[in-house]
Design a protein around this motif. Structure first.
Motif, mmCIF file in Angstrom:
data_model
loop_
_atom_site.group_PDB
_atom_site.id
_atom_site.type_symbol
_atom_site.label_atom_id
_atom_site.label_comp_id
_atom_site.label_asym_id
_atom_site.label_seq_id
_atom_site.Cartn_x
_atom_site.Cartn_y
_atom_site.Cartn_z
ATOM 1 N N ARG A 1 7.247 10.132 -3.718
ATOM 2 C CA ARG A 1 6.561 9.348 -2.681
ATOM 3 C C ARG A 1 6.966 7.874 -2.696
ATOM 4 O O ARG A 1 6.421 7.083 -1.918
ATOM 5 C CB ARG A 1 5.041 9.463 -2.862
ATOM 6 N N ARG B 1 -6.076 4.823 1.216
ATOM 7 C CA ARG B 1 -5.653 5.830 2.191
ATOM 8 C C ARG B 1 -5.479 5.204 3.572
ATOM 9 O O ARG B 1 -4.493 5.431 4.267
ATOM 10 C CB ARG B 1 -6.695 6.949 2.301
ATOM 11 N N GLY C 1 -2.330 3.388 4.056
ATOM 12 C CA GLY C 1 -1.079 4.134 3.945
ATOM 13 C C GLY C 1 -0.652 4.467 2.540
ATOM 14 O O GLY C 1 0.470 4.935 2.318
ATOM 15 N N GLY C 2 -1.556 4.256 1.561
ATOM 16 C CA GLY C 2 -1.236 4.572 0.181
ATOM 17 C C GLY C 2 -1.618 6.000 -0.198
ATOM 18 O O GLY C 2 -2.093 6.777 0.640
ATOM 19 N N SER C 3 -1.416 6.323 -1.474
ATOM 20 C CA SER C 3 -1.672 7.673 -1.982
ATOM 21 C C SER C 3 -2.856 7.676 -2.939
ATOM 22 O O SER C 3 -3.116 6.686 -3.622
ATOM 23 C CB SER C 3 -0.441 8.210 -2.718
ATOM 24 N N PRO D 1 0.786 -1.238 0.000
ATOM 25 C CA PRO D 1 0.000 0.000 0.000
ATOM 26 C C PRO D 1 0.814 1.282 0.000
ATOM 27 O O PRO D 1 0.493 2.226 -0.728
ATOM 28 C CB PRO D 1 -0.856 -0.136 1.266
ATOM 29 N N CYS D 2 1.870 1.356 0.814
ATOM 30 C CA CYS D 2 2.641 2.599 0.895
ATOM 31 C C CYS D 2 3.404 2.904 -0.389
ATOM 32 O O CYS D 2 3.898 4.023 -0.571
ATOM 33 C CB CYS D 2 3.585 2.576 2.088
ATOM 34 N N GLU D 3 3.502 1.915 -1.275
ATOM 35 C CA GLU D 3 4.158 2.112 -2.565
ATOM 36 C C GLU D 3 3.152 2.154 -3.716
ATOM 37 O O GLU D 3 3.521 2.025 -4.881
ATOM 38 C CB GLU D 3 5.174 0.991 -2.806
#
Length: 223
Positions: free
Chosen positions: A151, A66, A69-71, A25-27
């Motif tokens: 990011r 979101r 932890g994603g964008s 998710p963060c990527e």
């Protein structure tokens, strides 16, 4: 929403588990393409009625990513003097003389048509990117690639309108820039089932992991 309309041989490949095993998710960024009043509103110059039906799925994907932890990124198709000057092939040959003035007015920054559709859930941390070509990654179209690299993003989820134009163009270029790309069958929309189905078939054959909303939510939830 559209019937998926993917060619049988491509559909069988999807049934076998898709292209990618999962996502981080963060990527990952959810790229919401051009869900603006000029494409969404009744009677607008580029109205895509089917696009109104995908908004709940778009919002579900954004909320899930979101929370993990994603964008989330919203693009806005934008016409300005520079775009008109440097892209005459479109404005003089494909835009159509009768529609040209209305089209330019609708997608000029600050106009009612240019604004994001009010039923979209847009959070303060989301990015809003102006783009001046169909594809967001075409040189000079936007700064999307730079913003994503800042990011640490390497995976994209594509939704929006029109499936076979801006969404398709952005997805294809993203894959060739080495992003992992998920294209969502029931969170993209265009003017006909035939155009939507042809887009899904073409993208699934060599460019994207084509999945529905429930499938991508499952990947986010289990990441």
């Amino acid at each position: 929403m559209h019937k998926a309309g993917i060619a049988d041989e491509i559909r069988e490949r999807i049934r076998r588990g898709g292209v990618f095993d999962g996502l981080i998710p963060c990527e990952t960024a959810h790229i919401v393409i051009d869900l603006q009043n000029g494409f969404m509103g009744k009677g607008q110059v580029m109205e895509v009625p089917m696009a109104r039906t995908i908004v709940p799925n778009v919002n579900r994907i954004s909320a899930a990513l979101r929370a993990a932890g994603g964008s989330v990124v919203f693009t806005q198709h934008t016409v300005d003097d520079e775009a008109i000057r440097t892209w005459p092939i479109f404005f003089e040959h494909f835009c159509g003389r009768k529609r040209r003035t209305s089209y330019i007015e609708a997608f000029t920054a600050g106009s009612q048509g240019h604004a994001l559709w009010p039923e979209l859930d847009v959070a303060h941390e989301d990015l809003v990117i102006l783009k001046s070509r169909f594809g967001a990654f075409v040189p000079g179209s936007s700064d999307l690639h730079v913003r994503l690299q800042e990011r640490g993003i390497d995976t994209l989820i594509i939704s929006g309108t029109l499936s076979h134009v801006c969404c398709d163009a952005t997805a294809r270029d993203a894959m060739m820039m080495n992003y992992k790309v998920f294209f969502i069958t029931d969170a993209n929309a265009t003017t006909t089932d035939a155009e939507h189905g042809a887009t899904l078939t073409g993208l699934a054959s060599a460019f994207c992991d084509v999945r529905d909303t429930q499938s991508i939510l499952g990947l986010i939830a289990t990441a």
